[in-house]
Design a protein around this motif. Structure first.
Motif, PDB file in Angstrom:
ATOM      1  N   THR A   1      -2.421  -0.437   4.077  1.00  0.00           N
ATOM      2  CA  THR A   1      -3.546  -1.383   4.067  1.00  0.00           C
ATOM      3  C   THR A   1      -3.073  -2.768   3.643  1.00  0.00           C
ATOM      4  O   THR A   1      -3.381  -3.777   4.296  1.00  0.00           O
ATOM      5  N   ARG A   2      -2.292  -2.817   2.550  1.00  0.00           N
ATOM      6  CA  ARG A   2      -1.799  -4.106   2.054  1.00  0.00           C
ATOM      7  C   ARG A   2      -0.873  -4.781   3.066  1.00  0.00           C
ATOM      8  O   ARG A   2      -0.865  -6.009   3.202  1.00  0.00           O
TER       9      ARG A   2
ATOM     10  N   LYS B   1      -1.070  -4.470   6.222  1.00  0.00           N
ATOM     11  CA  LYS B   1      -1.834  -4.732   7.455  1.00  0.00           C
ATOM     12  C   LYS B   1      -1.196  -4.069   8.682  1.00  0.00           C
ATOM     13  O   LYS B   1      -1.036  -4.683   9.741  1.00  0.00           O
TER      14      LYS B   1
ATOM     15  N   VAL C   1      -0.916  -2.100  11.955  1.00  0.00           N
ATOM     16  CA  VAL C   1      -1.808  -1.883  13.094  1.00  0.00           C
ATOM     17  C   VAL C   1      -1.042  -1.164  14.197  1.00  0.00           C
ATOM     18  O   VAL C   1       0.171  -0.961  14.112  1.00  0.00           O
TER      19      VAL C   1
ATOM     20  N   ASP D   1       2.798  -1.659  15.709  1.00  0.00           N
ATOM     21  CA  ASP D   1       3.775  -2.084  14.705  1.00  0.00           C
ATOM     22  C   ASP D   1       4.909  -1.064  14.641  1.00  0.00           C
ATOM     23  O   ASP D   1       4.681   0.146  14.738  1.00  0.00           O
TER      24      ASP D   1
ATOM     25  N   ARG E   1      -2.664   5.233  12.518  1.00  0.00           N
ATOM     26  CA  ARG E   1      -3.008   3.852  12.862  1.00  0.00           C
ATOM     27  C   ARG E   1      -2.418   3.431  14.211  1.00  0.00           C
ATOM     28  O   ARG E   1      -2.641   2.296  14.650  1.00  0.00           O
TER      29      ARG E   1
ATOM     30  N   ARG F   1       6.692  -7.706   7.049  1.00  0.00           N
ATOM     31  CA  ARG F   1       6.064  -7.373   5.765  1.00  0.00           C
ATOM     32  C   ARG F   1       6.809  -6.212   5.116  1.00  0.00           C
ATOM     33  O   ARG F   1       7.098  -5.214   5.778  1.00  0.00           O
TER      34      ARG F   1
ATOM     35  N   THR G   1       7.006 -11.428   3.896  1.00  0.00           N
ATOM     36  CA  THR G   1       6.020 -11.171   2.857  1.00  0.00           C
ATOM     37  C   THR G   1       6.446  -9.934   2.082  1.00  0.00           C
ATOM     38  O   THR G   1       6.655  -8.868   2.673  1.00  0.00           O
TER      39      THR G   1
ATOM     40  N   CYS H   1       2.938  -2.760  -4.612  1.00  0.00           N
ATOM     41  CA  CYS H   1       1.681  -2.018  -4.421  1.00  0.00           C
ATOM     42  C   CYS H   1       1.516  -0.951  -5.496  1.00  0.00           C
ATOM     43  O   CYS H   1       2.258   0.035  -5.526  1.00  0.00           O
TER      44      CYS H   1
ATOM     45  N   GLU I   1      -6.549  -0.776  -3.327  1.00  0.00           N
ATOM     46  CA  GLU I   1      -7.638  -1.592  -2.815  1.00  0.00           C
ATOM     47  C   GLU I   1      -8.926  -0.766  -2.854  1.00  0.00           C
ATOM     48  O   GLU I   1      -8.902   0.464  -2.744  1.00  0.00           O
TER      49      GLU I   1
END
Length: 359
Positions: free
Chosen positions: A181-182, A184, A186, A189, A211, A275, A300, A304, A308
């Motif tokens: 989630t952090r 991102k 999708v 990827d 995902r 990321r 980035t 973690c 969230e």
């Protein structure tokens, strides 16, 4: 209505150190739920790195040995949150059980619900926490017959899976889902996952595939077939040169639980704008960073730990829809926690080790 006893058995951590610090106590007071809390009869509880790290004091900044020996750990900062622990402590964050009593402000109809406990908690003792706690670290957890938690952190789960299977989910899968989630992640990827045969790694493989990502798993050759069966599209050996195997600038996201000497290669593998997410350092917490790689590739880096807000509910929904499956390597009775942790530390299995708690 069941009769709740006043005393219970459980495993208490009495100080930092080796397995000798884990004591089976046959006469612990059963906790009473306060306002906004529920009392849960524990059926099963998973074993985690956090249990070991907390026991040996590895979270202390003085404990930097790569072999997790917890060298000269300070008792003042040796918890998950960086604070001192209170002993004796009942550990255990991976909890599946049934609500058997509720405190004030909690609907009595919740009694009888089978639940999973969200391990990263934001409320305890009726108070909102300034900094989240880890269940079984800053407060008592599930290595006992009964445990209490704020009602908001006890999630009802409607599933045909067994208690043992469900207990394999909370920590590993919520950690993995939080990292994805952090970061991102999708569909399409390319996601590289280190330590892919462990509890969190194998969870990340499944959740990344859910995902729609292309998953590359790092593991030992003996575990390759199991990772491919879980959904990995490609497997690379952890002992090899990752850049040589995959080529530079070849992945969008790195999900890392290992760190250690190979760490610089992860940044080489990331595409510009990639990321990197990390939630563990079992290969060693100190790494070498070339800051030029970081800024010239616009990378980035994401640490973690705290979940969230939406992560655990999303995980429960994936369980209920059958999108992910439990991987239980072996089970032990609660009293055999030392044997369970010994096997856990050998890392020669895929999935989770779960302790069963007798009623």
């Amino acid at each position: 209505m069941m009769t709740i006893p006043t005393r219970m058995h459980g495993i208490q951590l009495i100080g930092h150190g080796g397995p000798e610090m884990l004591h089976l106590n046959e006469s612990i007071a059963v906790p009473t739920p306060k306002a906004n809390e529920v009392l849960i009869q524990v059926a099963a509880a998973g074993v985690n790195n956090t249990d070991i790290n907390t026991r040996i004091g590895w979270y202390s900044k003085q404990a930097v040995d790569s072999d997790n020996t917890g060298r000269e750990a300070s008792a003042e900062d040796a918890s998950w949150s960086g604070n001192a622990l209170g002993f004796p402590l009942i550990q255990g964050a991976d909890v599946c059980g049934t609500i058997v009593a509720v405190g004030n402000n909690v609907d009595a109809q919740r009694i009888g619900e089978r639940v999973l406990i969200e391990p990263c908690i934001r409320e305890a003792d009726g108070q909102q926490l300034d900094q989240p706690w880890y269940y079984g670290s800053e407060c008592n957890g599930g290595f006992a017959q009964y445990t209490v938690v704020a009602a908001r952190h006890a999630y009802a789960v409607n599933s045909a899976l067994t208690d043992i299977e469900l207990a394999s989910f909370p920590c590993s899968y919520s950690t993995a889902e939080n990292m994805l989630t952090r970061a991102k992640v999708v569909a399409q990827d390319r996601v590289l996952i280190s330590g892919a045969s462990g509890g969190v790694g194998s969870a990340a493989v499944q959740l990344a595939k859910a995902r729609g990502a292309y998953v590359i798993a790092i593991t030992s050759p003996s575990k390759s077939e199991q990772l491919l069966a879980l959904g990995a599209d490609e497997v690379v050996p952890r002992s090899g040169d990752l850049v040589e195997a995959l080529s530079e600038n070849s992945v969008d996201v790195v999900i890392d639980f290992v760190a250690g000497p190979q760490w610089p290669q992860f940044l080489q593998l990331l595409k510009p704008g990639g990321r990197y997410a990390v939630s563990g350092a079992i290969g060693g917490p100190l790494v070498e960073l070339d800051v030029r790689t970081l800024y010239l590739k616009d990378l980035t880096l994401l640490g973690c730990t705290v979940l969230e807000a939406e992560v655990f509910q999303n995980l429960v929904q994936r369980i209920e829809r059958g999108e992910i499956k439990p991987i239980v390597a072996q089970t032990f009775p609660l009293a055999e926690i030392e044997a369970a942790q010994t096997l856990f530390l050998k890392k020669q299995y895929v999935g989770k080790i779960v302790l069963t708690v007798a009623p």
